[in-house]
Structure formats: C-alpha cells, structure tokens
Design an enzyme around this catalytic site. Structure first.
Site, PDB file in Angstrom:
ATOM      1  N   GLY A  10      12.850  16.522   9.421  1.00 58.89           N
ATOM      2  CA  GLY A  10      11.627  16.700  10.224  1.00 58.89           C
ATOM      3  C   GLY A  10      10.555  15.717   9.794  1.00 58.89           C
ATOM      4  N   ARG A  71      18.195  13.736  12.369  1.00 55.63           N
ATOM      5  CA  ARG A  71      19.106  14.634  11.669  1.00 55.63           C
ATOM      6  C   ARG A  71      20.497  14.053  11.861  1.00 55.63           C
ATOM      7  NH1 ARG A  71      14.782  18.385  12.966  1.00 55.63           N
ATOM      8  NH2 ARG A  71      14.079  19.092  10.931  1.00 55.63           N
ATOM      9  N   ASP A 102      14.049  19.858   2.389  1.00 53.24           N
ATOM     10  CA  ASP A 102      15.130  20.390   1.555  1.00 53.24           C
ATOM     11  C   ASP A 102      16.511  19.913   2.008  1.00 53.24           C
ATOM     12  OD1 ASP A 102      14.967  21.999   3.839  1.00 53.24           O
ATOM     13  OD2 ASP A 102      15.796  23.744   2.799  1.00 53.24           O
ATOM     14  N   THR A 125       7.420  17.517   4.111  1.00 49.51           N
ATOM     15  CA  THR A 125       7.694  18.490   5.167  1.00 49.51           C
ATOM     16  C   THR A 125       6.441  19.319   5.365  1.00 49.51           C
ATOM     17  OG1 THR A 125       8.815  20.572   5.663  1.00 49.51           O
ATOM     18  CG2 THR A 125       8.875  19.899   3.380  1.00 49.51           C
ATOM     19  N   ASP A 127       6.296  22.236   6.158  1.00 51.27           N
ATOM     20  CA  ASP A 127       6.541  23.648   5.829  1.00 51.27           C
ATOM     21  C   ASP A 127       6.146  24.030   4.398  1.00 51.27           C
ATOM     22  OD1 ASP A 127       7.657  23.697   8.346  1.00 51.27           O
ATOM     23  OD2 ASP A 127       9.705  23.452   7.631  1.00 51.27           O
ATOM     24  N   ASP A 129       8.018  24.150   1.774  1.00 51.60           N
ATOM     25  CA  ASP A 129       9.040  25.145   1.423  1.00 51.60           C
ATOM     26  C   ASP A 129       9.984  24.671   0.320  1.00 51.60           C
ATOM     27  OD1 ASP A 129      10.301  23.196   2.881  1.00 51.60           O
ATOM     28  OD2 ASP A 129      11.368  24.556   4.221  1.00 51.60           O
ATOM     29  N   ARG A 171       9.622  27.284   9.581  1.00 51.74           N
ATOM     30  CA  ARG A 171      11.029  27.722   9.493  1.00 51.74           C
ATOM     31  C   ARG A 171      11.082  29.072   8.775  1.00 51.74           C
ATOM     32  NH1 ARG A 171      14.710  22.468   8.320  1.00 51.74           N
ATOM     33  NH2 ARG A 171      13.311  22.142   6.591  1.00 51.74           N
TER      34      ARG A 171
HETATM   35  P1  ADP Z   1      14.682  18.348   6.241  1.00 54.11           P
HETATM   36  O1  ADP Z   1      15.009  17.221   5.304  1.00 54.11           O
HETATM   37  O2  ADP Z   1      13.373  18.160   6.922  1.00 54.11           O
HETATM   38  O3  ADP Z   1      14.866  19.704   5.587  1.00 54.11           O
HETATM   39  P2  ADP Z   1      17.232  18.750   7.651  1.00 54.11           P
HETATM   40  O4  ADP Z   1      17.476  20.111   7.086  1.00 54.11           O
HETATM   41  O5  ADP Z   1      17.540  18.532   9.077  1.00 54.11           O
HETATM   42  O6  ADP Z   1      15.719  18.271   7.467  1.00 54.11           O
HETATM   43  O7  ADP Z   1      18.102  17.720   6.797  1.00 54.11           O
HETATM   44  C1  ADP Z   1      18.016  16.323   7.044  1.00 54.11           C
HETATM   45  C2  ADP Z   1      19.374  15.694   6.930  1.00 54.11           C
HETATM   46  O8  ADP Z   1      19.866  15.809   5.578  1.00 54.11           O
HETATM   47  C3  ADP Z   1      20.472  16.357   7.750  1.00 54.11           C
HETATM   48  O9  ADP Z   1      20.442  15.954   9.093  1.00 54.11           O
HETATM   49  C4  ADP Z   1      21.719  15.815   7.046  1.00 54.11           C
HETATM   50  O10 ADP Z   1      21.953  14.479   7.397  1.00 54.11           O
HETATM   51  C5  ADP Z   1      21.280  15.852   5.580  1.00 54.11           C
HETATM   52  N1  ADP Z   1      21.755  17.058   4.905  1.00 54.11           N
HETATM   53  C6  ADP Z   1      21.235  18.298   4.974  1.00 54.11           C
HETATM   54  N2  ADP Z   1      21.949  19.178   4.232  1.00 54.11           N
HETATM   55  C7  ADP Z   1      22.957  18.467   3.686  1.00 54.11           C
HETATM   56  C8  ADP Z   1      24.053  18.786   2.814  1.00 54.11           C
HETATM   57  N3  ADP Z   1      24.249  20.018   2.356  1.00 54.11           N
HETATM   58  N4  ADP Z   1      24.907  17.779   2.490  1.00 54.11           N
HETATM   59  C9  ADP Z   1      24.713  16.535   2.950  1.00 54.11           C
HETATM   60  N5  ADP Z   1      23.694  16.178   3.752  1.00 54.11           N
HETATM   61  C10 ADP Z   1      22.830  17.110   4.128  1.00 54.11           C
END
Ligand code: ADP
Length: 318
Positions: A10, A71, A102, A125, A127, A129, A171
């Site tokens: 995000g 993402r 995260d 982020t 959030d 969080d 979230r």
């Molecule tokens: P944010 O970083 O804002 O929390 P996301 O949760 O969408 O956003 O995570 C961003 C990107 O990080 C995901 O689209 C994916 O490419 C990668 N990612 C998230 N979780 C994992 C994981 N467990 N293993 C590998 N890559 C991950």
C-alpha cells in the site's frame, strides 16, 4: 557499491521522502542506486530506474511514490524470488532498501532467507500496524486527513442534529481510528483490538442526545466492520436513522506532513547506512524520537497493538 530500492504494498505519504533521501545520501557517499519500479514486481520483471540520473526536484514533499508500488503474488513463490535475485545481481546490486508495510517486510525476510542478499526495511504504511516501531511513515498524514474530514462531517452533523458513523482505514489495526477519534473529539471509537457492546453504545448515544448533544460521531475502524451494516443495526436499536461515511482512499493521499517527511528522510538515509555497513536483514524503526534498527525476523515477531495508554484515556476525553 551499488544498492537497489523499492516501494511495495500500500502506498503511504512520505515514501517519496524516503526514496529521495536514500538516493541523495547514497550519492553523497559514492554509492550508486537503482530504483525498481512497482515493488517486488519491478525486481522480478527487471524494470529499473537509475536514480543517479533522476531529478528529484519537488518530489520529496509529494504524496504517493515516484517508483510506483504494486502487490505481487509471484513474490510469495521461491522461484520468483530467485529470479528477482538474479536480476539484482546482474545489475551489480549488493543490497536492497524495501519501503513498505508488514507484507513487504515478510517478503524481505523470505528473500533474505533464500538468497542472503542484505535488505534494510523501512516501515511505510498509513495503518501504523508494525508492532516493533512506534510510528510508520504515512500514519501522521493519514491522521491529519481523517481529522479534517471528521471535522467537516461534524459541522454538518451538528447543524442537522445527526448521528454519524465514519469508517476509517487500518486493516486489522485500530490505530487510525483511536488516534483520529481522540484528536477530533469523536463520541465513540470502535477498534478491532478491544471488545465493545454495540447495544450499550447505541443506548449511550441516545442518552447523550437526550442530555443535549446535538450530534454524535462514531469513528469505526475498518477491521470492526462496515458502517453500512452498523447504521442499519443502530436504526433497529434506536429508531434513529444515522448518516454513514466511509472515508476511503482520500486518507492515503495528499502531501506528507512535516512528521512523515522527516521520518522518511531519516529512515531512508539510515537504511543506506546499514547496508553500506554490511547488515543482514534489518528493520528501521523509531521510538521516543530516536531512529533505531533491529533484526527483521525479530521485528516481525512483535505483534501490533493499539496504544493502551491512549485507549484508557479516551473515554474521559472524547
Ligand atoms: P504491505 O507491504 O503494505 O503490507 P502487502 O501485504 O500487499 O502490502 O505486501 C506487499 C507485497 O509483499 C505482496 O504483494 C508480496 O509481493 C509481498 N509479500 C507479502 N507477504 C509475503 C510473504 N509471506 N512472502 C513473500 N512475499 C510476501
């Protein structure tokens, strides 16, 4: 030395401050820096920007991210993480700055486990969080956006004598709701981390109206549920038809506040320092105004929670 940088997940206001500061600081230390466009996807698809040749005029204070973000489901698979590693190595990149939330941090942890490529994570982020750090980049700007919006809603609610439900982002985390609710003097704040009795709160809202309050504002964290459903339930319980507003993406936009710019600048430069100093997988954070770094896996092990002190004070001050 050459480093890479991405913004992922995000978007958050202040990401640009982190990019610009990291790139400028790297340049001042004789370190080359490549940006990869659109988060982990850009690394897999090998979409690069040479930040040494990029003009950053006016970029530091702009919302969003000049490297774009996305993402990327593929990054959850080891074969794509290895593809990303091959691309970074073919560019001569020896370490990566990953700016995100995260999910981005979890991706970085897995990437480091697979490849051993040093990675410094910068928390960005709205959030707020991530449990290991007091603040994340973007939270302060989002709060200011929410407080301004709630005050606008309050003006019209007060004129018409309305009950208003306002849904804010976060979230699964109630930090935006709690902080914005306190700062805007909302009447009730609902967060997913703490239980509440909706029937009881509805009764209290009616009592407040009967005691002379002309309007009532409920701030609802998205992790609690939809304000559209809550409004229906409120009407069933009280007979009063409330207004409902979901603030949506307006919360994430706009130029970052001073606090978020400064956090982005300090954390972006710190990430470069850490990689230049030969770190492994680390997370940059802030506590008590001081920037620190910590082991990435350890940081991810600290659960996120709302600020309990503020939550305890809230009933007395809102
Ligand atoms: P944010 O970083 O804002 O929390 P996301 O949760 O969408 O956003 O995570 C961003 C990107 O990080 C995901 O689209 C994916 O490419 C990668 N990612 C998230 N979780 C994992 C994981 N467990 N293993 C590998 N890559 C991950």
């Amino acid at each position: 030395m050459k480093l890479g940088i991405i913004t992922s997940g995000g978007d958050a206001p202040g990401m640009n401050a982190a990019i610009v500061a990291a790139a400028r600081y790297a340049r001042s230390r004789g370190i080359e820096m490549f940006g990869y466009v659109g988060g982990y996807r850009g690394v897999i698809e090998h979409k690069t920007v040479d930040l040494a040749k990029t003009s950053f005029r006016g970029a530091l204070g702009r919302g969003g991210t000049l490297l774009y973000t996305d993402r990327c489901e593929e990054f959850l698979l080891r074969e794509y993480r290895l593809q990303a590693y091959d691309n970074l190595r073919s560019d001569g990149v020896e370490g990566l700055v990953a700016v995100g939330g995260d999910g981005t941090f979890r991706g970085a942890r897995d990437f480091f486990a697979d490849t051993g490529l040093p990675i410094a994570c910068v928390p960005a982020t709205i959030d707020n969080d991530l449990g290991y750090t007091e603040f994340t980049i973007g939270f302060d700007t989002a709060l200011n956006n929410v407080v301004n919006a709630v005050e606008a809603i309050k003006d019209t609610a007060e004129s018409h004598g309305k009950v208003s439900f306002v849904e804010v982002m976060g979230r699964k985390c109630g930090n935006i709701a709690l902080h914005s609710g306190v700062a805007s003097g909302a009447d009730f704040i609902l967060v997913p981390e703490r239980p509440f009795d909706f029937e009881e709160l509805s009764k209290k809202a009616v009592e407040k109206l009967e005691a002379g309050h002309h309007s009532i504002i409920f701030i609802v964290a998205e992790g609690v549920g939809k304000v559209s459903e809550m409004s229906v339930r409120f009407k069933e319980l009280t007979g009063i038809t409330p207004r409902e507003t979901s603030l949506g993406f307006i919360q994430r936009g706009g130029n970052p506040t001073y606090a978020d710019r400064m956090l982005g600048v300090r954390m972006g430069a710190t990430a470069v320092d850490l990689l230049a100093g030969g770190c492994g997988a680390v997370a940059v954070g802030v506590r008590g105004g001081e920037i620190f770094d910590t082991d990435l896996a350890g940081a991810l092990g600290i659960p996120s929670d709302i600020d309990q002190t503020l939550y305890d004070l809230a009933p007395g001050i809102v």
